[in-house]
Structure formats: structure tokens, C-alpha cells
Design a protein around this motif. Structure first.
Motif, PDB file in Angstrom:
ATOM      1  N   HIS A   1     -32.527 -22.732  12.142  1.00 27.40           N
ATOM      2  CA  HIS A   1     -31.724 -21.633  12.690  1.00 27.40           C
ATOM      3  C   HIS A   1     -30.254 -22.012  12.581  1.00 27.40           C
ATOM      4  O   HIS A   1     -29.910 -23.185  12.588  1.00 27.40           O
ATOM      5  CB  HIS A   1     -32.049 -21.406  14.172  1.00 27.40           C
ATOM      6  N   GLN A   2     -29.423 -20.987  12.536  1.00 29.09           N
ATOM      7  CA  GLN A   2     -27.989 -21.250  12.438  1.00 29.09           C
ATOM      8  C   GLN A   2     -27.231 -20.349  13.399  1.00 29.09           C
ATOM      9  O   GLN A   2     -27.560 -19.172  13.554  1.00 29.09           O
ATOM     10  CB  GLN A   2     -27.517 -21.004  11.015  1.00 29.09           C
ATOM     11  N   ILE A   3     -26.248 -20.938  14.048  1.00 29.84           N
ATOM     12  CA  ILE A   3     -25.316 -20.190  14.883  1.00 29.84           C
ATOM     13  C   ILE A   3     -23.972 -20.265  14.178  1.00 29.84           C
ATOM     14  O   ILE A   3     -23.494 -21.355  13.859  1.00 29.84           O
ATOM     15  CB  ILE A   3     -25.205 -20.782  16.304  1.00 29.84           C
ATOM     16  N   LEU A   4     -23.392 -19.103  13.907  1.00 29.52           N
ATOM     17  CA  LEU A   4     -22.094 -19.038  13.234  1.00 29.52           C
ATOM     18  C   LEU A   4     -21.027 -18.613  14.231  1.00 29.52           C
ATOM     19  O   LEU A   4     -21.203 -17.628  14.944  1.00 29.52           O
ATOM     20  CB  LEU A   4     -22.146 -18.022  12.087  1.00 29.52           C
ATOM     21  N   VAL A   5     -19.933 -19.345  14.264  1.00 31.76           N
ATOM     22  CA  VAL A   5     -18.816 -19.034  15.153  1.00 31.76           C
ATOM     23  C   VAL A   5     -17.604 -18.701  14.291  1.00 31.76           C
ATOM     24  O   VAL A   5     -17.207 -19.492  13.436  1.00 31.76           O
ATOM     25  CB  VAL A   5     -18.482 -20.219  16.082  1.00 31.76           C
ATOM     26  N   CYS A   6     -17.046 -17.513  14.505  1.00 31.31           N
ATOM     27  CA  CYS A   6     -15.856 -17.105  13.765  1.00 31.31           C
ATOM     28  C   CYS A   6     -14.702 -18.037  14.121  1.00 31.31           C
ATOM     29  O   CYS A   6     -14.430 -18.265  15.294  1.00 31.31           O
ATOM     30  CB  CYS A   6     -15.510 -15.665  14.126  1.00 31.31           C
ATOM     31  N   LYS A   7     -14.046 -18.555  13.100  1.00 34.69           N
ATOM     32  CA  LYS A   7     -12.901 -19.436  13.356  1.00 34.69           C
ATOM     33  C   LYS A   7     -11.675 -19.028  12.548  1.00 34.69           C
ATOM     34  O   LYS A   7     -10.784 -19.822  12.310  1.00 34.69           O
ATOM     35  CB  LYS A   7     -13.274 -20.896  13.096  1.00 34.69           C
ATOM     36  N   ALA A   8     -11.637 -17.756  12.162  1.00 36.97           N
ATOM     37  CA  ALA A   8     -10.486 -17.229  11.434  1.00 36.97           C
ATOM     38  C   ALA A   8     -10.020 -15.959  12.131  1.00 36.97           C
ATOM     39  O   ALA A   8     -10.755 -14.995  12.207  1.00 36.97           O
ATOM     40  CB  ALA A   8     -10.869 -16.915   9.992  1.00 36.97           C
ATOM     41  N   CYS A   9      -8.834 -15.973  12.671  1.00 39.71           N
ATOM     42  CA  CYS A   9      -8.349 -14.817  13.420  1.00 39.71           C
ATOM     43  C   CYS A   9      -7.564 -13.890  12.500  1.00 39.71           C
ATOM     44  O   CYS A   9      -6.456 -14.200  12.073  1.00 39.71           O
ATOM     45  CB  CYS A   9      -7.486 -15.259  14.593  1.00 39.71           C
ATOM     46  N   LYS A  10      -8.154 -12.726  12.212  1.00 34.59           N
ATOM     47  CA  LYS A  10      -7.487 -11.771  11.316  1.00 34.59           C
ATOM     48  C   LYS A  10      -6.234 -11.185  11.947  1.00 34.59           C
ATOM     49  O   LYS A  10      -5.363 -10.695  11.268  1.00 34.59           O
ATOM     50  CB  LYS A  10      -8.457 -10.670  10.902  1.00 34.59           C
TER      51      LYS A  10
ATOM     52  N   ALA B   1     -36.212 -15.036   7.541  1.00 39.05           N
ATOM     53  CA  ALA B   1     -37.268 -14.129   8.003  1.00 39.05           C
ATOM     54  C   ALA B   1     -37.090 -13.693   9.460  1.00 39.05           C
ATOM     55  O   ALA B   1     -38.044 -13.265  10.093  1.00 39.05           O
ATOM     56  CB  ALA B   1     -38.654 -14.739   7.786  1.00 39.05           C
ATOM     57  N   LYS B   2     -35.882 -13.794   9.986  1.00 40.99           N
ATOM     58  CA  LYS B   2     -35.606 -13.351  11.352  1.00 40.99           C
ATOM     59  C   LYS B   2     -34.453 -12.358  11.356  1.00 40.99           C
ATOM     60  O   LYS B   2     -33.592 -12.382  10.474  1.00 40.99           O
ATOM     61  CB  LYS B   2     -35.228 -14.530  12.258  1.00 40.99           C
ATOM     62  N   ALA B   3     -34.442 -11.534  12.386  1.00 38.33           N
ATOM     63  CA  ALA B   3     -33.306 -10.631  12.588  1.00 38.33           C
ATOM     64  C   ALA B   3     -32.051 -11.460  12.812  1.00 38.33           C
ATOM     65  O   ALA B   3     -32.106 -12.562  13.357  1.00 38.33           O
ATOM     66  CB  ALA B   3     -33.563  -9.729  13.796  1.00 38.33           C
ATOM     67  N   THR B   4     -30.931 -10.936  12.383  1.00 39.12           N
ATOM     68  CA  THR B   4     -29.635 -11.555  12.624  1.00 39.12           C
ATOM     69  C   THR B   4     -28.988 -10.841  13.800  1.00 39.12           C
ATOM     70  O   THR B   4     -29.064  -9.617  13.904  1.00 39.12           O
ATOM     71  CB  THR B   4     -28.738 -11.418  11.371  1.00 39.12           C
TER      72      THR B   4
ATOM     73  N   LEU C   1     -34.274 -18.344  23.306  1.00 41.20           N
ATOM     74  CA  LEU C   1     -35.070 -17.138  23.086  1.00 41.20           C
ATOM     75  C   LEU C   1     -35.240 -16.863  21.595  1.00 41.20           C
ATOM     76  O   LEU C   1     -36.339 -16.559  21.125  1.00 41.20           O
ATOM     77  CB  LEU C   1     -34.397 -15.931  23.749  1.00 41.20           C
ATOM     78  N   TYR C   2     -34.154 -16.972  20.855  1.00 37.23           N
ATOM     79  CA  TYR C   2     -34.170 -16.686  19.419  1.00 37.23           C
ATOM     80  C   TYR C   2     -35.129 -17.627  18.689  1.00 37.23           C
ATOM     81  O   TYR C   2     -35.893 -17.198  17.818  1.00 37.23           O
ATOM     82  CB  TYR C   2     -32.754 -16.815  18.863  1.00 37.23           C
ATOM     83  N   ALA C   3     -35.103 -18.890  19.048  1.00 35.38           N
ATOM     84  CA  ALA C   3     -35.993 -19.869  18.413  1.00 35.38           C
ATOM     85  C   ALA C   3     -37.458 -19.568  18.717  1.00 35.38           C
ATOM     86  O   ALA C   3     -38.336 -19.806  17.885  1.00 35.38           O
ATOM     87  CB  ALA C   3     -35.634 -21.283  18.871  1.00 35.38           C
ATOM     88  N   ALA C   4     -37.733 -19.024  19.893  1.00 37.42           N
ATOM     89  CA  ALA C   4     -39.111 -18.776  20.331  1.00 37.42           C
ATOM     90  C   ALA C   4     -39.725 -17.506  19.754  1.00 37.42           C
ATOM     91  O   ALA C   4     -40.947 -17.395  19.675  1.00 37.42           O
ATOM     92  CB  ALA C   4     -39.159 -18.722  21.851  1.00 37.42           C
ATOM     93  N   VAL C   5     -38.899 -16.555  19.343  1.00 33.23           N
ATOM     94  CA  VAL C   5     -39.402 -15.276  18.837  1.00 33.23           C
ATOM     95  C   VAL C   5     -39.557 -15.384  17.320  1.00 33.23           C
ATOM     96  O   VAL C   5     -38.594 -15.668  16.606  1.00 33.23           O
ATOM     97  CB  VAL C   5     -38.446 -14.123  19.216  1.00 33.23           C
ATOM     98  N   GLU C   6     -40.777 -15.142  16.849  1.00 31.37           N
ATOM     99  CA  GLU C   6     -41.100 -15.361  15.434  1.00 31.37           C
ATOM    100  C   GLU C   6     -40.198 -14.607  14.466  1.00 31.37           C
ATOM    101  O   GLU C   6     -39.762 -15.143  13.454  1.00 31.37           O
ATOM    102  CB  GLU C   6     -42.553 -14.984  15.171  1.00 31.37           C
TER     103      GLU C   6
ATOM    104  N   LEU D   1     -22.914  -6.727  19.161  1.00 30.27           N
ATOM    105  CA  LEU D   1     -22.278  -5.944  18.096  1.00 30.27           C
ATOM    106  C   LEU D   1     -23.318  -5.428  17.109  1.00 30.27           C
ATOM    107  O   LEU D   1     -23.190  -4.318  16.595  1.00 30.27           O
ATOM    108  CB  LEU D   1     -21.248  -6.789  17.348  1.00 30.27           C
ATOM    109  N   ALA D   2     -24.324  -6.270  16.812  1.00 31.74           N
ATOM    110  CA  ALA D   2     -25.332  -5.866  15.832  1.00 31.74           C
ATOM    111  C   ALA D   2     -26.606  -6.676  15.989  1.00 31.74           C
ATOM    112  O   ALA D   2     -26.567  -7.848  16.356  1.00 31.74           O
ATOM    113  CB  ALA D   2     -24.798  -6.046  14.415  1.00 31.74           C
ATOM    114  N   ARG D   3     -27.719  -6.025  15.694  1.00 35.88           N
ATOM    115  CA  ARG D   3     -29.023  -6.662  15.528  1.00 35.88           C
ATOM    116  C   ARG D   3     -29.508  -6.146  14.182  1.00 35.88           C
ATOM    117  O   ARG D   3     -29.812  -4.967  14.027  1.00 35.88           O
ATOM    118  CB  ARG D   3     -29.967  -6.264  16.654  1.00 35.88           C
ATOM    119  N   ILE D   4     -29.559  -7.023  13.207  1.00 41.77           N
ATOM    120  CA  ILE D   4     -29.838  -6.630  11.830  1.00 41.77           C
ATOM    121  C   ILE D   4     -31.226  -7.128  11.441  1.00 41.77           C
ATOM    122  O   ILE D   4     -31.494  -8.333  11.545  1.00 41.77           O
ATOM    123  CB  ILE D   4     -28.782  -7.218  10.872  1.00 41.77           C
ATOM    124  N   PRO D   5     -32.121  -6.245  11.023  1.00 38.89           N
ATOM    125  CA  PRO D   5     -33.467  -6.693  10.636  1.00 38.89           C
ATOM    126  C   PRO D   5     -33.408  -7.721   9.509  1.00 38.89           C
ATOM    127  O   PRO D   5     -32.480  -7.723   8.693  1.00 38.89           O
ATOM    128  CB  PRO D   5     -34.150  -5.412  10.149  1.00 38.89           C
ATOM    129  N   ALA D   6     -34.417  -8.569   9.473  1.00 36.11           N
ATOM    130  CA  ALA D   6     -34.523  -9.554   8.390  1.00 36.11           C
ATOM    131  C   ALA D   6     -34.602  -8.817   7.062  1.00 36.11           C
ATOM    132  O   ALA D   6     -35.245  -7.771   6.959  1.00 36.11           O
ATOM    133  CB  ALA D   6     -35.755 -10.429   8.591  1.00 36.11           C
TER     134      ALA D   6
END
Length: 150
Positions: free
Chosen positions: A22-31, A87-90, A111-116, A134-139
Motif C-alpha cells: 500500500h502507498q500513502i502519497l502526501v502532496c509536497k508541492a504548493c501550487k 486492485a484497490k480503490a484510491t 482500515l484500508y489495509a484490512a478491506v480487500e 475529495l475522491a474515492r476512485i474505483p480500482a
């Protein structure tokens, strides 16, 4: 959109290779400031430590990334955080203040790790994140001549 002009190609720092399940992405560029995002860097450091302390560092890689385009104003809390896995929602959450406790972010990681499939309803999310979704995007399902792949 003018198709005659060349389009920029994504390359580091936009490309983030995933090395953990799993990956957690943190925005580090302030537009809004046109420079690196100090709150994003602070949140990245804090979240990496919290994920390790929670014993989730084998399951999650916490990475900084380029602008996730989820902040709408420069109001001092520009942090946007995303979760993704094969294979997981983003999921994408915005308006995350690095000066506030991040317990909800760690709880969401559990929770995210536990849900298939990574798919949850808003009521399943930690309360503070429900308002910041902001968003829940299907796999993605990619179909080729060879068949369906993830």
C-alpha cells in the motif's frame, strides 16, 4: 485544448514507484506558492513516523509527491493525502492540517489495509476524514486483447 503543442511527460517527481503493498502519497508541492510545501513536508515526516510507530510500515510506504491538485485555496492548510494499492480503490483527502493530530490518518491506513478492495462508505471512515474526502476512485480494470488485467 491545443493538441499541436507538445504535452509535458510525467517524470520524477511526478512518478512515484510503489515498493510496499500500500502507498500513502502526501502532496509536497504548493501550487499557490510556486515552491515546495512546508506543511506537506511536515506532514510527510509526521505521518512516516506515525505509520512506523503503529507497526504499519511493512504494509505502507509513505511518499511525498508532486501536486495532487486537491487544495482549492491558500489558507494555511494545503495538505492533500492519498491512499492507493493494486486492485484497490484510491482515496484522496484534502485540507489536512499537519499541526493537528493525525490519528485519523493512521486509523484510515488500518482500515484500508484490512478491506480487500479498498472500497468503504463514508460512515466507515474516521469522522474527521469524512468531511475531507475529495475522491474515492474505483480500482482500474484494464482490458487488453490478452484479457483483463489489474
Amino acid at each position: 485544448m491545443d493538441l499541436s503543442k507538445p504535452r509535458p511527460v510525467a517524470a520524477p517527481p511526478y512518478s512515484v514507484a510503489q515498493t510496499a503493498p500500500h502507498q500513502i502519497l502526501v502532496c509536497k508541492a504548493c501550487k499557490h506558492q510556486g515552491q515546495a510545501c512546508a506543511p506537506g513536508h511536515a506532514l510527510l515526516k509526521k505521518l512516516r513516523a506515525a505509520i512506523a510507530t503503529a507497526g504499519l510500515d511493512e504494509a505502507f510506504e509513505v511518499s511525498g509527491t508532486a501536486c495532487l491538485a486537491g487544495c482549492v485555496t491558500d489558507h494555511g492548510k494545503p495538505c492533500v493525502v492519498g491512499w492507493r494499492a493494486t486492485a484497490k480503490a484510491t482515496w484522496l483527502f484534502g485540507d489536512i492540517d499537519p499541526n493537528q493530530p493525525i490519528d485519523d490518518l493512521v486509523e484510515f491506513a488500518r482500515l484500508y489495509a484490512a478491506v480487500e478492495d479498498g472500497w468503504m462508505g463514508g460512515k466507515d471512515c474516521p469522522p474527521r476524514l469524512c468531511d475531507n474526502t475529495l475522491a474515492r476512485i474505483p480500482a482500474a480494470m484494464i482490458v487488453t486483447r490478452e484479457g483483463t488485467i489489474q
